[in-house]
Design a protein around this motif. Structure first.
Motif, PDB file in Angstrom:
ATOM      1  N   TYR A  56       2.444  -4.204   4.995  1.00 16.88           N
ATOM      2  CA  TYR A  56       2.589  -4.027   3.552  1.00 16.88           C
ATOM      3  C   TYR A  56       3.175  -2.650   3.302  1.00 16.88           C
ATOM      4  O   TYR A  56       2.705  -1.654   3.858  1.00 16.88           O
ATOM      5  CB  TYR A  56       1.223  -4.139   2.875  1.00 16.88           C
ATOM      6  N   GLY A  82       5.156 -11.781   0.067  1.00 25.43           N
ATOM      7  CA  GLY A  82       5.083 -11.762  -1.386  1.00 25.43           C
ATOM      8  C   GLY A  82       5.181 -10.349  -1.923  1.00 25.43           C
ATOM      9  O   GLY A  82       4.821  -9.377  -1.247  1.00 25.43           O
ATOM     10  N   TYR A 130       4.291  -7.295  -4.723  1.00 28.23           N
ATOM     11  CA  TYR A 130       3.067  -6.819  -5.395  1.00 28.23           C
ATOM     12  C   TYR A 130       3.439  -5.738  -6.404  1.00 28.23           C
ATOM     13  O   TYR A 130       4.310  -4.902  -6.137  1.00 28.23           O
ATOM     14  CB  TYR A 130       2.074  -6.251  -4.384  1.00 28.23           C
ATOM     15  N   GLN A 156      -0.401  -9.560  -6.533  1.00 27.01           N
ATOM     16  CA  GLN A 156       0.765 -10.323  -6.088  1.00 27.01           C
ATOM     17  C   GLN A 156       1.454 -10.988  -7.269  1.00 27.01           C
ATOM     18  O   GLN A 156       0.810 -11.497  -8.188  1.00 27.01           O
ATOM     19  CB  GLN A 156       0.363 -11.389  -5.070  1.00 27.01           C
TER      20      GLN A 156
END
Length: 242
Positions: A140, A168, A170, A175
């Motif tokens: 991330y 995905g 954020y 999200q």
């Protein structure tokens, strides 16, 4: 009557052994060099989202814009992110954080960048030491600029219609639909390239042809037969005719 091999014939046999055996060895080494050269040219394709669309909120105050994904390959070493500089040209520094998942509280790597280095339409590259065990792991990254002011802050290019498995975008830790426009790149060692090559060989093939073990076994059998052939030729050339 003397049954020994005539001196002339024995000399020719010895000469053949001296010439042919090294040639076979050189040929084997050349074969290995060609195989290694082929592997060296094998590169990992970039992975991510190249379909843009919208711009994220400005990176001001507590706003954070990030992206999570599962690395498809080992050796993650570079992340390219599409950033949009402010129209005014004036902006405060922003910070890039790389973490081992959305819930991680510490950074694997951090970089602070000057917005003056950002060019519209050109992805900004963040490069670091390769993460050798990255394959299958979740990562991330997010960007923030707490001291930036509205209308003078950087934005991230965002693709709301983008769909990536295990990934995905954020915003402020929540999200949202789609993904940022980003690409990840991977530095592969020789053994990693062998794994990538095996994956490509087995992809879409039926039955045993779709298993890595089949190709590994084939390579082992070929190598053993080749070595046996070289050994037999060398043994016959160096032995005296009965």
């Amino acid at each position: 009557m003397d049954d020994d091999v005539p001196p002339k014939r024995e000399t020719l046999t010895s000469l053949a052994a001296v010439v042919v055996t090294p040639l076979l060895a050189v040929w084997l080494v050349a074969l290995l060099v060609v195989a290694k050269s082929g592997l060296d040219r094998l590169t990992a394709p970039p992975w991510g989202n190249s379909a843009g669309g919208d711009l994220s909120p400005e990176l001001v105050g507590s706003t954070q814009v990030g992206q999570a994904w599962t690395a498809p390959l080992p050796g993650l070493y570079r992340i390219e992110v599409a950033l949009q500089p402010p129209a005014t040209g004036a902006a405060e520094p922003l910070t890039f954080h790389l973490r081992a998942g959305v819930d991680a509280t510490s950074d694997l790597w951090t970089e602070t960048i000057d917005p003056g280095q950002i060019t519209a339409g050109v992805p900004y590259a963040f490069e670091f030491e390769p993460v050798r065990d990255s394959e299958g792991q979740t990562f991330y990254f997010f960007l923030e600029s707490p001291v930036s002011r509205p209308d003078e802050a950087v934005r991230v290019v965002y693709g709301p219609a983008s769909v990536l498995d295990g990934a995905g975008a954020y915003i402020d830790g929540q999200q949202v639909t789609g993904n940022l426009v980003f690409q990840t790149r991977y530095s592969l060692r020789t053994r990693d390239k062998i794994g990538l090559l095996l994956n490509r060989l087995t992809q879409g093939r039926p039955y045993i042809l779709g298993t890595k073990g089949f190709y590994v076994g084939l390579a082992v059998v070929y190598t053993v037969l080749l070595l046996v052939l070289i050994w037999q030729v060398a043994r016959r050339l160096t032995a005296k005719d009965e």
